[in-house]
Motif scaffolding. Structure first.
Motif, short mmCIF file in Angstrom:
data_model
loop_
_atom_site.label_atom_id
_atom_site.label_comp_id
_atom_site.label_asym_id
_atom_site.label_seq_id
_atom_site.Cartn_x
_atom_site.Cartn_y
_atom_site.Cartn_z
N THR A 41 34.58 -18.80 -77.40
CA THR A 41 35.36 -19.30 -76.26
C THR A 41 36.27 -20.43 -76.75
OG1 THR A 41 33.71 -20.96 -75.68
CG2 THR A 41 33.50 -18.83 -74.61
N PRO A 42 37.42 -20.62 -76.11
CA PRO A 42 38.32 -21.70 -76.55
C PRO A 42 37.81 -23.09 -76.16
CG PRO A 42 39.31 -20.44 -74.76
CD PRO A 42 38.05 -19.76 -75.10
N PHE A 43 36.87 -23.15 -75.22
CA PHE A 43 36.31 -24.46 -74.84
C PHE A 43 34.85 -24.25 -74.44
CE2 PHE A 43 38.65 -22.73 -71.18
CZ PHE A 43 37.62 -22.58 -70.26
N PRO A 44 34.04 -25.31 -74.40
CA PRO A 44 32.63 -25.14 -74.04
C PRO A 44 32.47 -24.61 -72.62
CG PRO A 44 33.04 -27.35 -74.89
CD PRO A 44 34.36 -26.72 -74.65
N VAL A 45 31.66 -23.59 -72.46
CA VAL A 45 31.43 -23.02 -71.13
C VAL A 45 30.03 -23.42 -70.69
CG1 VAL A 45 31.19 -20.89 -69.82
CG2 VAL A 45 32.98 -21.10 -71.54
N HIS A 46 29.97 -24.11 -69.54
CA HIS A 46 28.67 -24.56 -69.03
C HIS A 46 27.77 -23.37 -68.74
CE1 HIS A 46 28.80 -28.81 -68.86
NE2 HIS A 46 29.95 -28.83 -68.23
N GLY A 47 26.54 -23.46 -69.20
CA GLY A 47 25.56 -22.42 -68.89
C GLY A 47 25.55 -21.27 -69.88
N LEU A 48 26.48 -21.31 -70.85
CA LEU A 48 26.55 -20.19 -71.80
C LEU A 48 25.34 -20.18 -72.74
CD1 LEU A 48 28.24 -17.80 -72.65
CD2 LEU A 48 29.56 -19.28 -74.14
N ASP A 49 24.92 -21.39 -73.15
CA ASP A 49 23.78 -21.48 -74.06
C ASP A 49 22.55 -20.82 -73.46
OD1 ASP A 49 25.59 -23.00 -75.37
OD2 ASP A 49 24.18 -24.59 -75.91
N GLU A 50 22.28 -21.16 -72.19
CA GLU A 50 21.10 -20.60 -71.53
C GLU A 50 21.27 -19.10 -71.36
OE1 GLU A 50 21.87 -23.90 -68.73
OE2 GLU A 50 22.26 -24.10 -70.88
N ALA A 88 36.66 -45.03 -60.43
CA ALA A 88 36.73 -44.13 -61.59
C ALA A 88 36.73 -42.66 -61.17
CB ALA A 88 35.55 -44.41 -62.52
N TRP A 89 36.81 -42.39 -59.87
CA TRP A 89 36.81 -41.02 -59.36
C TRP A 89 35.54 -40.28 -59.79
CZ3 TRP A 89 42.45 -38.71 -59.97
CH2 TRP A 89 43.36 -39.64 -59.47
N ALA A 90 34.42 -40.97 -59.80
CA ALA A 90 33.18 -40.33 -60.22
C ALA A 90 32.73 -39.35 -59.14
CB ALA A 90 32.10 -41.38 -60.45
N GLY A 91 32.45 -38.13 -59.55
CA GLY A 91 32.04 -37.12 -58.59
C GLY A 91 30.55 -36.90 -58.53
N TRP A 92 29.86 -37.12 -59.66
CA TRP A 92 28.46 -36.70 -59.76
C TRP A 92 27.56 -37.42 -58.79
CZ3 TRP A 92 24.55 -40.13 -61.01
CH2 TRP A 92 24.96 -41.38 -61.44
N TYR A 93 27.87 -38.67 -58.43
CA TYR A 93 26.89 -39.49 -57.73
C TYR A 93 26.99 -39.35 -56.21
CZ TYR A 93 29.78 -43.20 -55.78
OH TYR A 93 30.65 -43.92 -55.02
N THR A 94 27.91 -38.51 -55.71
CA THR A 94 28.12 -38.45 -54.26
C THR A 94 26.83 -38.15 -53.49
OG1 THR A 94 30.38 -37.77 -54.63
CG2 THR A 94 29.48 -37.33 -52.46
N VAL A 138 17.82 -32.20 -61.04
CA VAL A 138 17.43 -32.87 -62.28
C VAL A 138 18.67 -33.34 -63.04
CG1 VAL A 138 17.35 -30.76 -63.67
CG2 VAL A 138 15.82 -32.64 -64.21
N GLU A 139 19.82 -32.72 -62.76
CA GLU A 139 21.06 -33.13 -63.44
C GLU A 139 21.48 -34.54 -63.01
OE1 GLU A 139 22.30 -31.08 -65.64
OE2 GLU A 139 21.13 -29.31 -65.12
N GLU A 164 31.47 -31.40 -53.29
CA GLU A 164 31.31 -30.11 -53.98
C GLU A 164 31.03 -30.32 -55.46
OE1 GLU A 164 31.16 -26.73 -53.31
OE2 GLU A 164 30.72 -27.61 -51.38
N GLU A 165 31.79 -31.24 -56.04
CA GLU A 165 31.60 -31.51 -57.47
C GLU A 165 30.18 -32.00 -57.73
OE1 GLU A 165 34.58 -34.02 -59.22
OE2 GLU A 165 33.27 -34.50 -60.92
N SER A 166 29.72 -32.87 -56.83
CA SER A 166 28.38 -33.43 -57.01
C SER A 166 27.30 -32.36 -56.84
CB SER A 166 28.18 -34.55 -56.00
OG SER A 166 27.02 -35.27 -56.30
N LEU A 167 27.51 -31.46 -55.88
CA LEU A 167 26.51 -30.41 -55.65
C LEU A 167 26.37 -29.49 -56.85
CD1 LEU A 167 27.32 -29.39 -51.97
CD2 LEU A 167 25.32 -30.62 -52.77
N HIS A 168 27.48 -29.29 -57.57
CA HIS A 168 27.46 -28.40 -58.73
C HIS A 168 27.41 -29.17 -60.04
CE1 HIS A 168 29.36 -25.88 -55.56
NE2 HIS A 168 28.37 -25.11 -55.96
N HIS A 169 26.93 -30.40 -59.94
CA HIS A 169 26.95 -31.23 -61.15
C HIS A 169 26.07 -30.63 -62.23
CE1 HIS A 169 27.28 -34.64 -63.66
NE2 HIS A 169 25.99 -34.92 -63.60
N HIS A 170 26.59 -30.65 -63.44
CA HIS A 170 25.87 -30.09 -64.58
C HIS A 170 26.16 -31.00 -65.78
CE1 HIS A 170 24.68 -27.36 -67.73
NE2 HIS A 170 24.14 -26.58 -66.83
N THR A 171 25.13 -31.59 -66.33
CA THR A 171 25.39 -32.52 -67.44
C THR A 171 25.65 -31.78 -68.73
OG1 THR A 171 23.03 -32.70 -67.75
CG2 THR A 171 24.10 -34.46 -66.54
#
Lengths: 186, 417
Positions: free
Chosen positions: A48-57, B67-73, B242-243, B410-417
């Motif tokens: 992929t041209p950039f990291p894709v979230h969830g691809l590793d899993e 900082a327009w932080a989305g994760w903590y909403t 957990v994220e 929405e961003e916060s709900l789909h947050h993925h570290t």
């Protein structure tokens, strides 16, 4: 046992026959990887041209051990710095600075910190390049130049596969939404 | 379950903690020296500690918004509720101010007119370290903080009711948040100098305000993580995954390291320069407070650093809660050793004066409660903690747990570290 080791050996030297599909969208690719895993297809790799979230899993890759390498090199760096300074300032060339004792721990902390970071960083870079088979002068063939730009690639190795198996992979790729399907020997 | 309700059992526990705290304060007052040094220093210690947690929550929220932080909403309402503790915090500090004007305590050497008259260093500092500055500085600065905390909270709650697709509320919040950052940054330093650093009236350090504020910061994060873990255990905050905990854990890790960096920077420069006026601060603490002095580094740096270094420890409740408890008490000990030695020194001088005039002798040098926290200190802390949580959870129950019209939801709900 002998046979599998032998196959592995020949695979490493022999050129690879690869069948790959190019996708336009990472979500479509991710679905395709999930489906391939569900169908028990043996994925060679995904590009992929950039990291894709969830691809590793999705690919079932185990967690990287690079951070453990980083910790070990960092610990080596910390010990190197601290023990070296201890040796220099108590055994090899003791000098009194500002009326402080020879073995002045607070003064050693900044250097210890810096060598920890340095060893850890360099150790991780070297370990990463070694594991990935990247070194100066090494050329890595690419399947398609566009996978560094805007295409997502799912690749299968087809050495020794029957025409029936190749057709099955092709139909899988087209069914999963690949825009192009190509074969290449690298 | 988007609406939090304090359940009856928790209410009983928190009220019990407050009762315990009150009992401990009364006992401390009753069995204290003539100047009630232990009582007042315990009070100041806890008032400053929990008010600071409120301030830092507001500051962090303003920084995240800017900082327009989305994760903590999805956990934003917890930060909001924490920031509102500034209101009772002001009342807590008013007690210290009233005590100062009434001559009820000897927390601050510079507030003692007789001592200042005989002391050129205190005279030199008297344009800043005086009762008026302390009083009006605290009132005005905390007034500003409360104004901003209320502003951000009101806009956030209004957004729930009448949020529009053009995110008008959020845009206004962003302006208020950005305006607060420099104000909060500078005023918090002045507040730390007045409330905490000036107990060592002769001594100063230019790094001290950062060091104390980061101590508050880590305590606030630890307590927020514990609050979220509690709410999740009760079935609230389903959206928090957990994220989000992982990111809060990263903050806990990063700011524990930052705290250690500031602690060491302050220590090493003073150690290196070796000027008597400055080293006296650490001489006193290393000689008389060895457990707290070295324990401070163990609890607040070594343990969180080694435990939270791994990826998985930030994603598991067990380790995250353990580290949060360690650093929460660790930073409470940190404030103990910031405040007690200076207050004790002031009290000794005041009692010596009293002895000359034939007044009663004190026992301000008893180790428990002065050199290390005793059971009364722990009880007082639990009392303040109970009051803090009671107020904060009460505020939390006044609004929906998830701000449903926040543009970053929405961003916060789909947050993925």
């Amino acid at each position: 046992m002998f046979e599998s080791a032998n196959i592995h050996h020949t695979m490493a030297n022999q050129s690879k026959e690869v069948l790959y599909g190019l996708y336009d969208d990472e979500q479509v690719l991710l679905q395709a990887v999930h489906k391939a895993k569900a169908d028990h297809l043996d994925i060679m790799d995904v590009y992929t041209p950039f990291p894709v979230h969830g691809l590793d899993e999705a690919m079932g890759l185990s967690e990287s051990r690079l951070h453990q390498v980083g910790f070990i090199f960092g610990a080596i760096g910390a010990l190197t710095a601290f023990l070296f300074m201890t040796w220099v300032f108590t055994r090899d060339w003791p000098i009194i600075f500002g009326g402080k004792p020879y073995w002045s721990i607070p003064a050693f902390i900044p250097i210890t910190f810096e060598l920890t970071v340095l060893f850890s960083a360099i150790g991780m870079v070297v370990a990463y390049y070694t594991v990935c088979g990247l070194a100066p002068g090494v050329t890595n063939p690419t399947l398609d130049d566009r996978i560094t730009d805007d295409k997502f690639c799912l690749a299968f190795q087809t050495n020794g596969a029957s025409q029936q198996e190749i057709d099955k992979l092709k139909s899988f790729l087209s069914a999963s939404g690949a825009e192009e399907i190509n074969a290449k020997i690298i | 379950m988007n609406q939090y309700q304090i359940d009856g059992k928790l209410k009983t526990v928190l009220l019990g903690m407050m009762g315990l705290g009150l009992l401990c304060l009364i006992l401390t007052f009753a069995y204290d020296d003539a100047l009630h040094t232990r009582f007042w220093s315990n009070y100041l210690h806890n008032a400053v500690f929990f008010t600071g947690i409120g301030f830092v929550s507001l500051f962090v929220m303003a920084a995240f918004t800017t900082a327009w932080a989305g994760w903590y909403t999805v956990v934003k309402r917890v930060f909001e509720a924490y920031s509102l503790f500034l209101i009772p915090g002001l009342i807590l500090m008013l007690v210290v101010i009233v005590g100062m004007w009434g001559g009820l305590h000897h927390l601050y050497h510079w507030a003692d007119d007789k001592a200042v008259a005989a002391d050129p260093i205190l005279q030199g500092k008297s344009s800043f370290l005086n009762k008026n500055w302390y009083t009006f500085g605290t009132l005005i600065i905390m007034g500003i903080w409360i104004f901003f905390a209320n502003k951000l909270r009101t806009l956030s709650v209004e957004e729930d009711m009448s949020g529009t697709p053009d995110y008008n509320h959020h845009k206004r919040m962003r302006i208020w948040a950005a305006a607060f950052l420099p104000i909060g940054g500078f005023t918090s330093a002045a507040i730390v100098w007045q409330w905490v650093m000036s107990v060592d009236a002769h001594w100063y350090s230019t790094l001290y305000a950062w060091y104390a504020t980061v101590s508050w910061f880590v305590s606030a994060l630890a307590l927020i993580i514990l609050t979220i873990a509690y709410l999740k255990s009760k079935g609230y905050l389903e959206e928090v995954t957990v994220e989000h905990l992982h990111d809060l854990g990263k903050y806990l890790f990063a700011f524990s390291v930052f705290w250690a960096y500031l602690w060491f920077s302050q220590y090493m420069l003073i150690w290196y320069a070796n000027i008597g006026e400055e080293t006296v601060y650490f001489r006193e603490r290393i000689d008389n407070y060895p457990v707290l002095f070295y324990g401070n580094l163990l609890l607040n740096f070594v343990l969180p650093f080694l435990i939270l270094m791994r990826n998985d420890t930030k994603r598991k409740y067990g380790t995250l809660i353990f580290v949060s408890l360690v650093v929460l008490f660790g930073h409470w000990f940190d404030f103990f050793q910031m405040i007690k030695p200076g207050v004790l020194h002031t009290a000794h001088e005041a009692l010596a004066h009293g002895a000359e005039e034939g007044a009663h002798h004190g026992h301000a040098s008893a180790p428990i409660g002065f050199l290390i926290p005793g059971l009364l200190e722990i009880g007082t802390m639990l009392g303040f903690l109970g009051g803090f949580l009671y107020f904060v959870l009460n505020r939390l129950s006044k609004a929906a747990l998830v701000p449903k019209n926040d543009p970053y939801l929405e961003e916060s709900l789909h947050h993925h570290t």
